[in-house]
Design a protein around this motif. Structure first.
Motif, short mmCIF file in Angstrom:
data_model
loop_
_atom_site.label_atom_id
_atom_site.label_comp_id
_atom_site.label_asym_id
_atom_site.label_seq_id
_atom_site.Cartn_x
_atom_site.Cartn_y
_atom_site.Cartn_z
N GLN A 191 62.10 117.55 76.27
CA GLN A 191 61.77 117.62 77.69
C GLN A 191 60.27 117.49 77.94
O GLN A 191 59.86 116.98 78.99
N HIS A 192 59.43 117.89 76.97
CA HIS A 192 57.98 117.69 77.13
C HIS A 192 57.67 116.20 77.17
O HIS A 192 56.85 115.76 77.99
N LEU A 193 58.30 115.44 76.28
CA LEU A 193 58.06 113.99 76.27
C LEU A 193 58.59 113.34 77.54
O LEU A 193 57.92 112.48 78.12
N LEU A 194 59.79 113.75 77.98
CA LEU A 194 60.34 113.18 79.22
C LEU A 194 59.44 113.46 80.41
O LEU A 194 59.21 112.57 81.24
N GLN A 195 58.94 114.69 80.51
CA GLN A 195 58.05 115.02 81.62
C GLN A 195 56.78 114.17 81.58
O GLN A 195 56.32 113.68 82.62
N LEU A 196 56.22 113.99 80.39
CA LEU A 196 55.02 113.17 80.26
C LEU A 196 55.31 111.72 80.63
O LEU A 196 54.55 111.10 81.37
N PHE A 197 56.42 111.19 80.12
CA PHE A 197 56.77 109.80 80.43
C PHE A 197 56.97 109.61 81.93
O PHE A 197 56.52 108.61 82.51
N ASP A 198 57.63 110.57 82.58
CA ASP A 198 57.82 110.48 84.03
C ASP A 198 56.49 110.51 84.77
O ASP A 198 56.29 109.78 85.74
N ARG A 199 55.58 111.36 84.32
CA ARG A 199 54.27 111.44 84.96
C ARG A 199 53.47 110.14 84.77
O ARG A 199 52.79 109.69 85.67
N VAL A 200 53.57 109.55 83.57
CA VAL A 200 52.87 108.28 83.33
C VAL A 200 53.46 107.18 84.19
O VAL A 200 52.73 106.40 84.82
N LEU A 201 54.78 107.12 84.25
CA LEU A 201 55.44 106.08 85.05
C LEU A 201 55.17 106.27 86.54
O LEU A 201 55.14 105.30 87.29
N GLY A 202 54.96 107.51 86.96
CA GLY A 202 54.62 107.79 88.35
C GLY A 202 53.13 107.67 88.65
O GLY A 202 52.71 107.87 89.78
N GLY A 203 52.33 107.36 87.63
CA GLY A 203 50.90 107.21 87.83
C GLY A 203 50.16 108.52 88.01
O GLY A 203 49.07 108.55 88.56
N GLU A 204 50.76 109.63 87.54
CA GLU A 204 50.17 110.94 87.75
C GLU A 204 49.49 111.52 86.52
O GLU A 204 48.75 112.49 86.62
N ALA A 205 49.75 110.97 85.35
CA ALA A 205 49.24 111.55 84.10
C ALA A 205 47.82 111.07 83.81
O ALA A 205 47.46 109.93 84.10
N SER A 206 47.06 111.97 83.21
CA SER A 206 45.70 111.62 82.81
C SER A 206 45.68 111.21 81.34
O SER A 206 46.64 111.46 80.59
N THR A 207 44.60 110.61 80.93
CA THR A 207 44.43 110.23 79.54
C THR A 207 44.45 111.45 78.63
O THR A 207 45.06 111.43 77.56
N ASN A 208 43.81 112.52 79.08
CA ASN A 208 43.79 113.75 78.28
C ASN A 208 45.19 114.32 78.10
O ASN A 208 45.54 114.77 77.01
N GLU A 209 45.98 114.32 79.14
CA GLU A 209 47.35 114.82 79.05
C GLU A 209 48.16 113.98 78.06
O GLU A 209 48.90 114.52 77.25
N TRP A 210 48.00 112.67 78.14
CA TRP A 210 48.71 111.77 77.22
C TRP A 210 48.34 112.09 75.77
O TRP A 210 49.21 112.27 74.93
N ALA B 260 55.67 105.70 71.40
CA ALA B 260 54.81 105.88 72.57
C ALA B 260 53.35 105.58 72.22
O ALA B 260 52.63 104.96 73.02
N MET B 261 52.92 105.98 71.03
CA MET B 261 51.55 105.67 70.60
C MET B 261 51.36 104.15 70.48
O MET B 261 50.33 103.62 70.88
N ARG B 262 52.37 103.48 69.93
CA ARG B 262 52.29 102.02 69.79
C ARG B 262 52.20 101.35 71.16
O ARG B 262 51.42 100.43 71.36
N ILE B 263 53.00 101.85 72.11
CA ILE B 263 52.96 101.29 73.47
C ILE B 263 51.57 101.47 74.07
O ILE B 263 51.02 100.54 74.67
N MET B 264 50.98 102.64 73.88
CA MET B 264 49.63 102.86 74.42
C MET B 264 48.61 101.97 73.73
O MET B 264 47.71 101.42 74.38
#
Length: 125
Positions: free
Chosen positions: A37-56, A77-81
């Motif tokens: 669920q931590h990864l899902l929350q982060l992915f949702d925040r990135v897809l929503g444009g809400e996540a910061s680089t530090n959070e990632w 996810a690291m490869r995608i980034m």
């Protein structure tokens, strides 16, 4: 009187120092455990444009040692980034990933969500 006061202060100080050392030696090091669920929350925040680089980097940069599947998701996810990351645009309020990166992250997120649903279904039986 002064010798008694000295001994009292000395005993109290040694007791406090000894108790502190004992607590430090007996306590465990706190560990962060990445859950799906931590990864899902982060992915949702990135897809929503809400996540910061530090959070990632805080979530994705920490290895997952307890679950091989989650470790493979983290590495994907690291490869995608690495391939699609736009850190300079993210610093000015843009998205962390390009459009192609967001599409790949969406697929990875959906795969992780399906895996979690399958795990939950197996636990019920």
């Amino acid at each position: 009187m002064s010798v008694t006061l000295f001994l009292l202060i000395f005993v109290v100080s040694m007791t406090v120092i000894g108790a502190t050392i004992a607590m430090m030696m007996l306590s465990r090091t706190p560990r962060y455990r990445t859950e799906p669920q931590h990864l899902l929350q982060l992915f949702d925040r990135v897809l929503g444009g809400e996540a910061s680089t530090n959070e990632w980097h805080t979530v994705i940069g920490y290895p997952v040692r307890h679950d091989q599947y989650l470790e493979s998701v983290r590495r994907s996810a690291m490869r995608i980034m690495d391939e699609y990351g736009r850190l300079s645009q993210a610093a000015t309020g843009g998205s962390l990933l390009s459009r192609a990166g967001r599409e790949e992250l969406t697929m990875l997120r959906d795969h992780l969500a399906a895996h979690m649903a399958l795990d939950e279904g197996q636990r019920e039986f």
